[in-house]
Structures are given as C-alpha cells and as structure tokens.
Design a protein around this motif. Structure first.
Motif, PDB file in Angstrom:
ATOM      1  N   GLY A 192      -1.876  -0.282   5.066  1.00 42.37           N
ATOM      2  CA  GLY A 192      -2.981  -0.251   4.109  1.00 42.37           C
ATOM      3  C   GLY A 192      -4.244   0.385   4.657  1.00 42.37           C
ATOM      4  O   GLY A 192      -5.284  -0.257   4.765  1.00 42.37           O
ATOM      5  N   PRO A 193      -4.206   1.683   4.999  1.00 38.22           N
ATOM      6  CA  PRO A 193      -5.406   2.341   5.542  1.00 38.22           C
ATOM      7  C   PRO A 193      -6.523   2.505   4.521  1.00 38.22           C
ATOM      8  O   PRO A 193      -7.684   2.654   4.914  1.00 38.22           O
ATOM      9  CB  PRO A 193      -4.884   3.716   5.986  1.00 38.22           C
ATOM     10  CG  PRO A 193      -3.665   3.953   5.142  1.00 38.22           C
ATOM     11  CD  PRO A 193      -3.050   2.603   4.943  1.00 38.22           C
ATOM     12  N   GLY A 194      -6.185   2.509   3.221  1.00 32.74           N
ATOM     13  CA  GLY A 194      -7.221   2.686   2.202  1.00 32.74           C
ATOM     14  C   GLY A 194      -7.973   3.983   2.436  1.00 32.74           C
ATOM     15  O   GLY A 194      -7.372   5.034   2.707  1.00 32.74           O
ATOM     16  N   GLU A 238       0.456   3.451   3.131  1.00 37.95           N
ATOM     17  CA  GLU A 238      -0.476   3.115   2.046  1.00 37.95           C
ATOM     18  C   GLU A 238       0.234   3.215   0.689  1.00 37.95           C
ATOM     19  O   GLU A 238       0.902   4.203   0.399  1.00 37.95           O
ATOM     20  CB  GLU A 238      -1.693   4.052   2.090  1.00 37.95           C
ATOM     21  CG  GLU A 238      -2.676   3.903   0.955  1.00 37.95           C
ATOM     22  CD  GLU A 238      -3.236   2.493   0.794  1.00 37.95           C
ATOM     23  OE1 GLU A 238      -3.869   1.979   1.734  1.00 37.95           O
ATOM     24  OE2 GLU A 238      -3.015   1.883  -0.280  1.00 37.95           O
ATOM     25  N   PHE A 251     -12.674  -3.062   1.236  1.00 37.49           N
ATOM     26  CA  PHE A 251     -12.766  -2.018   2.264  1.00 37.49           C
ATOM     27  C   PHE A 251     -13.816  -2.342   3.318  1.00 37.49           C
ATOM     28  O   PHE A 251     -14.839  -2.978   3.047  1.00 37.49           O
ATOM     29  CB  PHE A 251     -13.110  -0.684   1.612  1.00 37.49           C
ATOM     30  CG  PHE A 251     -12.081  -0.215   0.608  1.00 37.49           C
ATOM     31  CD1 PHE A 251     -10.724  -0.269   0.893  1.00 37.49           C
ATOM     32  CD2 PHE A 251     -12.474   0.288  -0.631  1.00 37.49           C
ATOM     33  CE1 PHE A 251      -9.774   0.166  -0.025  1.00 37.49           C
ATOM     34  CE2 PHE A 251     -11.533   0.732  -1.557  1.00 37.49           C
ATOM     35  CZ  PHE A 251     -10.190   0.665  -1.257  1.00 37.49           C
ATOM     36  N   LEU A 252     -13.561  -1.853   4.530  1.00 32.93           N
ATOM     37  CA  LEU A 252     -14.538  -1.907   5.627  1.00 32.93           C
ATOM     38  C   LEU A 252     -15.187  -0.535   5.697  1.00 32.93           C
ATOM     39  O   LEU A 252     -14.495   0.467   5.906  1.00 32.93           O
ATOM     40  CB  LEU A 252     -13.821  -2.194   6.955  1.00 32.93           C
ATOM     41  CG  LEU A 252     -13.224  -3.590   7.115  1.00 32.93           C
ATOM     42  CD1 LEU A 252     -12.281  -3.628   8.307  1.00 32.93           C
ATOM     43  CD2 LEU A 252     -14.325  -4.625   7.274  1.00 32.93           C
ATOM     44  N   ASN A 268      -6.196  -4.130   8.534  1.00 32.91           N
ATOM     45  CA  ASN A 268      -6.951  -4.990   7.634  1.00 32.91           C
ATOM     46  C   ASN A 268      -6.011  -5.174   6.459  1.00 32.91           C
ATOM     47  O   ASN A 268      -5.939  -4.343   5.572  1.00 32.91           O
ATOM     48  CB  ASN A 268      -8.253  -4.290   7.222  1.00 32.91           C
ATOM     49  CG  ASN A 268      -9.023  -5.064   6.180  1.00 32.91           C
ATOM     50  OD1 ASN A 268      -8.760  -6.235   5.927  1.00 32.91           O
ATOM     51  ND2 ASN A 268      -9.988  -4.401   5.557  1.00 32.91           N
ATOM     52  N   ASP A 318       5.320   1.196  -0.076  1.00 26.59           N
ATOM     53  CA  ASP A 318       5.102  -0.236   0.074  1.00 26.59           C
ATOM     54  C   ASP A 318       5.515  -0.622   1.491  1.00 26.59           C
ATOM     55  O   ASP A 318       6.661  -0.388   1.894  1.00 26.59           O
ATOM     56  CB  ASP A 318       5.978  -0.952  -0.966  1.00 26.59           C
ATOM     57  CG  ASP A 318       5.801  -2.454  -0.917  1.00 26.59           C
ATOM     58  OD1 ASP A 318       5.294  -2.978   0.091  1.00 26.59           O
ATOM     59  OD2 ASP A 318       6.195  -3.110  -1.901  1.00 26.59           O
ATOM     60  N   ALA A 319       4.592  -1.220   2.233  1.00 27.74           N
ATOM     61  CA  ALA A 319       4.874  -1.578   3.633  1.00 27.74           C
ATOM     62  C   ALA A 319       6.065  -2.531   3.751  1.00 27.74           C
ATOM     63  O   ALA A 319       6.691  -2.599   4.806  1.00 27.74           O
ATOM     64  CB  ALA A 319       3.636  -2.223   4.248  1.00 27.74           C
ATOM     65  N   LEU A 329      -4.369  -4.604  -5.586  1.00 25.07           N
ATOM     66  CA  LEU A 329      -3.858  -4.073  -4.311  1.00 25.07           C
ATOM     67  C   LEU A 329      -4.558  -4.732  -3.121  1.00 25.07           C
ATOM     68  O   LEU A 329      -4.430  -4.277  -1.983  1.00 25.07           O
ATOM     69  CB  LEU A 329      -4.059  -2.556  -4.268  1.00 25.07           C
ATOM     70  CG  LEU A 329      -3.102  -1.745  -5.148  1.00 25.07           C
ATOM     71  CD1 LEU A 329      -3.575  -0.307  -5.299  1.00 25.07           C
ATOM     72  CD2 LEU A 329      -1.692  -1.777  -4.571  1.00 25.07           C
ATOM     73  N   GLY A 330      -5.315  -5.788  -3.377  1.00 25.74           N
ATOM     74  CA  GLY A 330      -6.002  -6.502  -2.293  1.00 25.74           C
ATOM     75  C   GLY A 330      -7.036  -5.623  -1.608  1.00 25.74           C
ATOM     76  O   GLY A 330      -7.237  -5.702  -0.402  1.00 25.74           O
ATOM     77  N   GLN A 331      -7.711  -4.765  -2.366  1.00 25.89           N
ATOM     78  CA  GLN A 331      -8.608  -3.787  -1.744  1.00 25.89           C
ATOM     79  C   GLN A 331     -10.013  -4.339  -1.507  1.00 25.89           C
ATOM     80  O   GLN A 331     -10.807  -4.501  -2.440  1.00 25.89           O
ATOM     81  CB  GLN A 331      -8.660  -2.510  -2.601  1.00 25.89           C
ATOM     82  CG  GLN A 331      -7.322  -1.771  -2.560  1.00 25.89           C
ATOM     83  CD  GLN A 331      -7.320  -0.473  -3.325  1.00 25.89           C
ATOM     84  OE1 GLN A 331      -8.097  -0.279  -4.251  1.00 25.89           O
ATOM     85  NE2 GLN A 331      -6.421   0.423  -2.948  1.00 25.89           N
TER      86      GLN A 331
HETATM   87  N1  SAM Z   1      -7.784  -0.545   5.906  1.00 24.75           N
HETATM   88  C1  SAM Z   1      -8.743  -0.365   4.828  1.00 24.75           C
HETATM   89  C2  SAM Z   1     -10.082  -0.912   5.267  1.00 24.75           C
HETATM   90  O1  SAM Z   1     -10.090  -1.678   6.241  1.00 24.75           O
HETATM   91  O2  SAM Z   1     -11.076  -0.597   4.639  1.00 24.75           O
HETATM   92  C3  SAM Z   1      -8.286  -1.023   3.533  1.00 24.75           C
HETATM   93  C4  SAM Z   1      -7.959  -2.489   3.645  1.00 24.75           C
HETATM   94  S1  SAM Z   1      -7.609  -3.260   2.089  1.00 24.75           S
HETATM   95  C5  SAM Z   1      -7.884  -4.969   2.534  1.00 24.75           C
HETATM   96  C6  SAM Z   1      -5.823  -3.268   1.964  1.00 24.75           C
HETATM   97  C7  SAM Z   1      -5.151  -1.914   1.761  1.00 24.75           C
HETATM   98  O3  SAM Z   1      -3.729  -2.111   1.655  1.00 24.75           O
HETATM   99  C8  SAM Z   1      -5.535  -1.168   0.488  1.00 24.75           C
HETATM  100  O4  SAM Z   1      -5.809   0.169   0.791  1.00 24.75           O
HETATM  101  C9  SAM Z   1      -4.289  -1.263  -0.419  1.00 24.75           C
HETATM  102  O5  SAM Z   1      -4.142  -0.182  -1.296  1.00 24.75           O
HETATM  103  C10 SAM Z   1      -3.182  -1.323   0.609  1.00 24.75           C
HETATM  104  N2  SAM Z   1      -1.955  -2.013   0.153  1.00 24.75           N
HETATM  105  C11 SAM Z   1      -1.846  -3.058  -0.711  1.00 24.75           C
HETATM  106  N3  SAM Z   1      -0.555  -3.434  -0.824  1.00 24.75           N
HETATM  107  C12 SAM Z   1       0.151  -2.619   0.006  1.00 24.75           C
HETATM  108  C13 SAM Z   1       1.532  -2.535   0.347  1.00 24.75           C
HETATM  109  N4  SAM Z   1       2.453  -3.349  -0.183  1.00 24.75           N
HETATM  110  N5  SAM Z   1       1.915  -1.580   1.226  1.00 24.75           N
HETATM  111  C14 SAM Z   1       1.011  -0.729   1.784  1.00 24.75           C
HETATM  112  N6  SAM Z   1      -0.303  -0.776   1.494  1.00 24.75           N
HETATM  113  C15 SAM Z   1      -0.724  -1.705   0.633  1.00 24.75           C
END
Ligand code: SAM
Length: 280
Positions: free
Chosen positions: A55-57, A77, A29-30, A122, A103-104, A25-27
């Motif tokens: 993607g607020p995580g 998210e 986190f900040l 992010n 899914d965004a 999921l490209g996670q």
């Molecule tokens: N915003 C958070 C932070 O800065 O710590 C998390 C950033 S992390 C790089 C990317 C976030 O996007 C993860 O929470 C992940 O689950 C979410 N994500 C991944 N694919 C997504 C999608 N297609 N649609 C929505 N969210 C998605």
C-alpha cells in the motif's frame, strides 16, 4: 521540491493526481517526508536489502525507504489511481522501485524479491492484521523476511507486544513473540495522517528469530492458542474441551492449572501444551 529526493512535495503529488483518500481502501496518507524517512530508519540498515511495501499510496514511505538506501522496493498497491505518482518515483530511482498493481493478499512477493528481505508498510487497516498473521505463521522458520516494520492502530500494536496478564494479551502476542522479537518503535498521533483517523497509531518493529523461542508444532500451537482465547473468560479446561480427549491431563503435563484462564498463561507454557497435545 523536497529535500530528500528532489521530487515534488506529497501535497502537490496528491493534488496533481487527484488522490482524494478513500476510506474503503483504508487510505490515511503520511505527507511529511521527514516522518516517512524516520519510519524507514526504524527498519534498520536497508542498503543491502530488498524491501516489500504494501500500500504505497502516493509514495511517502516509498520515498523514505529509497532515500534511506533500500537496494530495491517492491510496492504492491490496489488503487490504480496511485500508479502515475509511483511511476514518477520509479523514474527518479532507476531500477530500484517495482510497482505491482493488485491486492497484497493475492500477489506473491517472492516472484519479485531476492533475500535479504525486509517488510515495511503503513498498512491499510482492513488487511493489516491478516497480512501480519500470514507473515507470522509460515510452516517453516526462519521466514522469507528478516524484519517487519509496520504501522498499526495503537490498540493493535499493543496486542502484538502484550505481556501475559494484560488485557491486550492474546493470539497476536503469542504468534508474534514465539518466533520474533517485537517492540513498539514509534507512536504517532492522528494528526500525522491525512485525513486524520479517529485513533492513534504506532509503528511495530519485529525481528525474526533464527529459531522459535520454544519448540512446538506451528499448526498445533495456533489451534490451541486460537481455542484458548476464543473464550478467554472461561477456565482453560472448558475453553479447550475437545482439543484432546484428556485435556486436563495435558494441561497439567504442561504445568498449567486447568482452572487458569488463557490470559494468565505465558508463551512457554502454551508451547509445552502444544507439545503435550501433539503427543496424541
Ligand atoms: N503508504 C502510504 C502512506 O503511508 O501514505 C499509504 C498508506 S494507506 C494507510 C494504505 C494504502 O494501502 C492505500 O494506498 C491503499 O490504497 C492501499 N491498499 C488498501 N488495500 C490494499 C490491498 N489489499 N492491497 C494492496 N494495497 C492496498
């Protein structure tokens, strides 16, 4: 308790909700709320704006955006594990945070937002470029957003702000710079994230221009630019073969030498070429 909002620190939130990062999921986190507030500030004055966050995580940037005064944040998210943590933030900011699980790439944010709208995220690396291209290529301009404040891998950020003649110059630079001002607002080392990715990152800030910098039909310009950079080492008369029957004449009409390569051609000339091609 954190200083910005009285909610628990992000490390505690992650531990309490079992949010171990998933690569798929490209996670990354900040977790530093001072840093997420700083990123939120790069988005400009949020007080009268709705903000779309992808993607607020666990909610680090979301909390920054709310603490910086966003009128409303819509956070989309995909990972359902994050929803309870986000619900705690929503409870701390009554009526200002709406979370949509999904899914965004599929959710229509305009069902949930009112103008003026800014986008800050992010981004998950796997969908970041696709979302950016989508936001940059609506048929009509100005778009639904005023500004984009987006985290990318440094290499992608450099492609967005690149100038002609540089290795990074290509389709992303042209799409971004045709109808927006684009600049790198912040650089972040891998250690700013948990887990740390292999590469550095950067925040890019784009402001939508009221009108395109030079006239061109968006579809024709996108097609010409995609073809030109698809074979970027070829001379343009070869790379663009078939785009129009007399492509050499059209290149010349646009002031471009048919023997030039795409990376030498500035935005203004690409727009002139798109107009020459559209003339039919
Ligand atoms: N915003 C958070 C932070 O800065 O710590 C998390 C950033 S992390 C790089 C990317 C976030 O996007 C993860 O929470 C992940 O689950 C979410 N994500 C991944 N694919 C997504 C999608 N297609 N649609 C929505 N969210 C998605």
């Amino acid at each position: 308790m954190s200083a910005i909002d009285g909610l628990p620190p992000l490390r505690v939130v992650i531990a309490e909700h079992g949010l171990s990062a998933r690569k798929s999921l490209g996670q990354n986190f900040l977790l530093d709320l001072n840093l997420t507030s700083k990123i939120a500030r790069q988005a400009g004055d949020l007080s009268g704006c709705d903000v779309l966050e992808i993607g607020p995580g666990p909610g680090g940037l979301t909390r920054g955006l709310l603490a910086e005064g966003a009128r409303k944040v819509l956070a989309i998210e995909k990972d359902a594990r994050c929803l309870p943590a986000l619900a705690e933030i929503a409870a701390a900011y009554p009526g200002r945070l709406e979370v949509v699980e999904g899914d965004a790439l599929q959710v229509d944010p305009l069902q949930h937002l009112s103008p003026p709208i800014r986008i800050a995220a992010n981004l998950p690396y796997n969908v970041g470029t696709e979302l950016l291209v989508r936001w940059l290529t609506p048929r009509d301009w100005p778009p639904f957003w005023q500004s984009l404040t987006l985290m990318f891998q440094r290499e992608v950020a450099e492609r967005i702000v690149a100038a002609p003649g540089s290795k990074a110059y290509g389709r992303l630079a042209l799409l971004a710079q045709w109808r927006a001002d684009a600049r790198i607002a912040m650089s972040l080392p891998p250690e700013a994230f948990t887990p740390a990715p292999k590469v550095s990152s950067a925040v890019v800030h784009l402001t939508a221009l009221p009108a395109p910098r030079y006239p061109a039909d968006p579809k024709v310009l996108e097609h010409v630019v995609a073809r030109a950079f698809n074979q970027r080492r070829k001379m343009l008369r070869a790379a663009l073969k078939g785009v129009a029957p007399d492509i050499e004449d059209r290149l010349l009409a646009a002031g471009i030498k048919p023997t030039d390569r795409a990376e030498q051609v500035p935005l203004e000339a690409f727009c002139a070429l798109a107009r020459a091609v559209a003339e039919g």
